[in-house]
Motif scaffolding. Structure first.
Motif, mmCIF file in Angstrom:
data_model
loop_
_atom_site.group_PDB
_atom_site.id
_atom_site.type_symbol
_atom_site.label_atom_id
_atom_site.label_comp_id
_atom_site.label_asym_id
_atom_site.label_seq_id
_atom_site.Cartn_x
_atom_site.Cartn_y
_atom_site.Cartn_z
ATOM 1 N N GLN A 189 0.836 -1.207 0.000
ATOM 2 C CA GLN A 189 0.000 0.000 0.000
ATOM 3 C C GLN A 189 0.868 1.253 0.000
ATOM 4 N N PHE A 190 1.879 1.266 0.859
ATOM 5 C CA PHE A 190 2.791 2.415 0.913
ATOM 6 C C PHE A 190 3.480 2.648 -0.420
ATOM 7 N N LEU A 191 3.942 1.577 -1.060
ATOM 8 C CA LEU A 191 4.646 1.733 -2.330
ATOM 9 C C LEU A 191 3.743 2.315 -3.400
ATOM 10 N N ARG A 192 2.481 1.906 -3.389
ATOM 11 C CA ARG A 192 1.530 2.485 -4.341
ATOM 12 C C ARG A 192 1.334 3.976 -4.060
ATOM 13 N N GLU A 193 1.159 4.316 -2.800
ATOM 14 C CA GLU A 193 0.913 5.709 -2.433
ATOM 15 C C GLU A 193 2.156 6.566 -2.622
ATOM 16 N N TRP A 194 3.324 5.994 -2.357
ATOM 17 C CA TRP A 194 4.579 6.722 -2.585
ATOM 18 C C TRP A 194 4.731 7.059 -4.064
ATOM 19 N N SER A 195 4.387 6.113 -4.920
ATOM 20 C CA SER A 195 4.497 6.344 -6.366
ATOM 21 C C SER A 195 3.598 7.489 -6.823
ATOM 22 N N SER A 196 2.498 7.704 -6.079
ATOM 23 C CA SER A 196 1.562 8.782 -6.422
ATOM 24 C C SER A 196 1.849 10.059 -5.648
ATOM 25 N N GLY A 197 2.885 10.022 -4.805
ATOM 26 C CA GLY A 197 3.224 11.190 -4.003
ATOM 27 C C GLY A 197 2.231 11.463 -2.893
ATOM 28 N N LEU A 198 1.523 10.407 -2.415
ATOM 29 C CA LEU A 198 0.460 10.606 -1.426
ATOM 30 C C LEU A 198 0.650 9.712 -0.195
ATOM 31 N N HIS A 199 1.869 9.364 0.114
ATOM 32 C CA HIS A 199 2.094 8.432 1.214
ATOM 33 C C HIS A 199 1.778 9.069 2.567
ATOM 34 N N GLN A 200 1.448 8.223 3.533
ATOM 35 C CA GLN A 200 1.159 8.647 4.894
ATOM 36 C C GLN A 200 2.429 8.554 5.748
ATOM 37 N N PHE A 201 2.368 9.065 6.969
ATOM 38 C CA PHE A 201 3.503 8.923 7.893
ATOM 39 C C PHE A 201 3.435 7.600 8.640
ATOM 40 N N ARG A 202 2.233 7.160 9.024
ATOM 41 C CA ARG A 202 2.077 5.971 9.855
ATOM 42 C C ARG A 202 1.165 4.952 9.168
ATOM 43 N N TYR A 203 1.645 3.715 9.110
ATOM 44 C CA TYR A 203 0.861 2.635 8.514
ATOM 45 C C TYR A 203 0.661 1.528 9.551
ATOM 46 N N GLU A 204 -0.569 1.053 9.646
ATOM 47 C CA GLU A 204 -0.883 -0.087 10.500
ATOM 48 C C GLU A 204 -2.074 -0.814 9.909
ATOM 49 N N GLN A 205 -1.942 -2.131 9.770
ATOM 50 C CA GLN A 205 -3.035 -2.920 9.214
ATOM 51 C C GLN A 205 -4.231 -2.940 10.152
ATOM 52 N N ALA A 206 -5.407 -2.912 9.575
ATOM 53 C CA ALA A 206 -6.631 -2.991 10.380
ATOM 54 C C ALA A 206 -6.793 -4.386 10.968
ATOM 55 N N ASP A 207 -6.353 -5.399 10.242
ATOM 56 C CA ASP A 207 -6.496 -6.788 10.685
ATOM 57 C C ASP A 207 -5.155 -7.503 10.591
ATOM 58 N N LYS A 208 -5.027 -8.593 11.336
ATOM 59 C CA LYS A 208 -3.836 -9.419 11.247
ATOM 60 C C LYS A 208 -3.766 -10.069 9.865
ATOM 61 N N THR A 209 -2.572 -10.332 9.434
ATOM 62 C CA THR A 209 -2.349 -10.910 8.110
ATOM 63 C C THR A 209 -2.987 -12.292 7.969
ATOM 64 N N ASP A 210 -3.639 -12.499 6.846
ATOM 65 C CA ASP A 210 -4.117 -13.826 6.467
ATOM 66 C C ASP A 210 -2.888 -14.597 5.975
ATOM 67 N N MET A 211 -2.431 -15.561 6.766
ATOM 68 C CA MET A 211 -1.166 -16.238 6.455
ATOM 69 C C MET A 211 -1.212 -17.016 5.143
ATOM 70 N N SER A 212 -2.401 -17.338 4.660
ATOM 71 C CA SER A 212 -2.496 -18.057 3.391
ATOM 72 C C SER A 212 -2.130 -17.172 2.206
ATOM 73 N N THR A 213 -1.953 -15.873 2.439
ATOM 74 C CA THR A 213 -1.601 -14.944 1.364
ATOM 75 C C THR A 213 -0.118 -14.583 1.360
ATOM 76 N N VAL A 214 0.643 -15.090 2.322
ATOM 77 C CA VAL A 214 2.054 -14.709 2.453
ATOM 78 C C VAL A 214 2.885 -15.406 1.375
ATOM 79 N N PRO A 215 3.678 -14.665 0.598
ATOM 80 C CA PRO A 215 4.462 -15.272 -0.482
ATOM 81 C C PRO A 215 5.722 -15.974 0.019
ATOM 82 N N THR A 216 6.318 -16.769 -0.841
ATOM 83 C CA THR A 216 7.588 -17.425 -0.529
ATOM 84 C C THR A 216 8.696 -16.375 -0.463
#
Length: 520
Positions: A128-155
């Motif tokens: 999310q940050f990388l997308r927003e940084w590319s648009s020049g709209l990044h935030q200062f603080r990032y925190e996920q609303a929910d814990k990561t779904d481990m089935s989505t974690v890449p190798t």
């Protein structure tokens, strides 16, 4: 497209770091932190990523200055070095983002110096940050609303790390722990609901780590058996993978003491070729365990020593974490800790003083009671003001435990009580003769002969103490009178090298000739 550098700072010498044993092994660090290759895998392929682990290579400051983004991670024990790196990066005009365990629990530690901070897990917030940084709209603080779904974690991108510089590989199967230990930040960071990867993900990561050439892998989960039902499913797939591949990997991990209560789970771990597990035993005092809500350690089914021996008897060596400084502890805890470790035949005890990590229940309670030292680097090695002893008594007791546990006579008394048992074996070899496992295993055993000779020779040539060298020769001779398997021989020689590391760490810290590091 962004040019990104991700940095893991060097650790100060510590128990886990194996600093004084690594030169004998020809390695620069014990294992790669899991976040570096994972962050690289989470980075969209249109970006360029360079990984720098300061534990195996110096930071290329000029390279950092050319990058669009420099990401810095780190644990609590790395926070001082993190500050130094951040200062240098900002002096060079770098755009710096910080994440990891330490800033998750102490968000204001670096004030407003970083350009961006990440709190908690980052599988969603980093892209999310990388997308927003590319648009020049990044935030200062990032925190996920929910814990990561481990089935989505890449190798993880192990291809971006020089894995040959590490003694062991590292993988993560799950996150979270169901227990509620008052002092623990794991449940703060990852939560109390264990989340686990799918079997397909785990097998893909085993294939990836196998390609690196490493044969021993640390499963870095803070409690591998937090969800026993789910991990049993995964372990069965790991066992099948090991059988098909000829058992190419050996594992060690972290688990809770209730592993001893589940015979099926113990058997599956042995079948999967787990040879050791670290267990947070913390204290031989039931009063202290109940005080800190370590209820899993006081359940019925046997004493702590009996449970440790159940795990050892199954074919898994036990390493442990021990803590001094609970409210119920007085100076007598020193003798009780030493006696417990000796009776339990535990070679490696990561003994430490109780510390209160920000955002934990312990930190909140002690702050309310006015029993916290808020200095960043306490002269006493911990921010906790104990209740039944002085801070000097706690620190001196800590040094006494370290020195007495790692004096050669005490160390080898408990280590050899386990290893010199003729029936002693580890992992899959506890269940099947090694020469019948696979052709690959037989070749591996032959390689262990050469590695054992090389490691022991370097140990004998390099250890400055003639007394220790004599001790190591005597102990190896006694071992060879009982056991002949090359792989077990290598494991024992590793214990000789680790004795020198722990012995020197204890001497250096207690004499204050090296930096005081809590949790050894």
């Amino acid at each position: 497209m962004a040019d990104i550098v991700i940095i893991n700072p060097r650790f100060e010498p510590s128990y886990w770091g194996m600093d004084h044993a690594l030169p004998f092994m020809g390695k620069s660090a014990n294992l790669p932190v899991a976040c570096l290759p994972l962050l690289a895998a989470l980075t969209p392929r249109e970006h360029d990523v360079t990984l720098i682990d300061e534990n195996v290579e110096a930071i290329d400051w000029e390279r950092c200055a050319r990058a669009d983004i420099v990401a810095l991670t780190g644990m609590s024990v790395q926070r001082f070095r993190m500050k130094e790196i951040l200062t240098e990066l900002k002096a060079r005009g770098c755009f710096v983002v910080i994440g990891g365990p330490w800033i998750t629990v102490q968000e204001d530690y670096f004030d407003d110096v970083p350009d961006v901070i990440f709190v908690g897990e980052a599988e969603e917030t980093w892209p999310q940050f990388l997308r927003e940084w590319s648009s020049g709209l990044h935030q200062f603080r990032y925190e996920q609303a929910d814990k990561t779904d481990m089935s989505t974690v890449p190798t993880p991108r192990f291809d971006l790390i020089n894995m040959k510089k590490y003694a062991f590989g590292s993988l993560q199967f799950s996150r979270g722990c169901p227990f509620q230990c008052e002092f623990c930040d794991i449940i703060v960071t990852f939560g109390r609901r264990p989340r686990i990867k799918t079997s397909a993900q785990v097998i893909a990561e085993l294939d990836a780590i196998l390609k690196t050439g490493l044969r021993i892998v640390f499963i870095v989960d803070d409690n591998l058996i937090g969800n026993k039902k789910a991990i049993k499913v995964v372990l069965r797939e790991v066992i099948e993978w090991q059988r098909k591949k000829g058992y190419p990997l050996t594992f060690f991990t972290e688990a809770s003491i209730d592993l001893a209560d589940d015979a099926e789970l113990l058997d599956l771990m042995v079948e999967a070729n787990f040879v050791a597990t670290f267990i947070g035993i913390e204290s031989p005092s039931e009063e202290a365990l109940r005080e800190t809500k370590k209820f899993q350690n006081v359940r019925a089914g046997g004493t702590l020593t009996e449970k440790v021996r159940t795990i050892q008897k199954a074919g898994i060596e036990v390493w442990c974490g021990m803590i001094m400084g609970f409210d119920s502890d007085d100076v007598g805890i020193v003798e009780r800790q030493i006696e417990f470790i000796q009776q339990s035949r535990i070679a490696f005890s990561m003994s430490g003083m109780l510390s209160a990590i920000p955002k934990t229940p312990l930190h909140s309670r002690l702050a309310t009671e006015g029993r916290l030292d808020f200095s960043d680097r306490s002269e006493f090695g911990t921010n906790v003001v104990p209740l039944k002893m002085s801070r000097e008594e706690l620190l001196n007791g800590y040094f006494e435990v370290l020195n007495r546990l790692y004096e050669p006579e005490a160390y080898f008394e408990r280590t050899d009580a386990l290893f010199l048992d003729p029936a002693f074996e580890l992992g899959i070899v506890k269940k099947k003769p090694w020469w019948r496992l696979s052709r690959r295993w037989v070749l591996s055993e032959a390689k262990c002969v050469v590695e054992s000779l090389g490691l022991f020779s370097r140990l004998i040539w390099s250890v400055p103490s003639a007394e220790l060298r004599r001790e190591y020769r005597k102990r190896l001779f006694n071992f060879l009178k009982v056991h002949r398997r090359p792989g077990l021989l290598l494991f024992y020689v590793f214990h000789l090298a680790m004795h020198y590391h722990t012995w020197k760490m204890a001497k250096d810290m207690s004499s204050r000739s090296s930096q005081l590091v809590n949790s050894f």
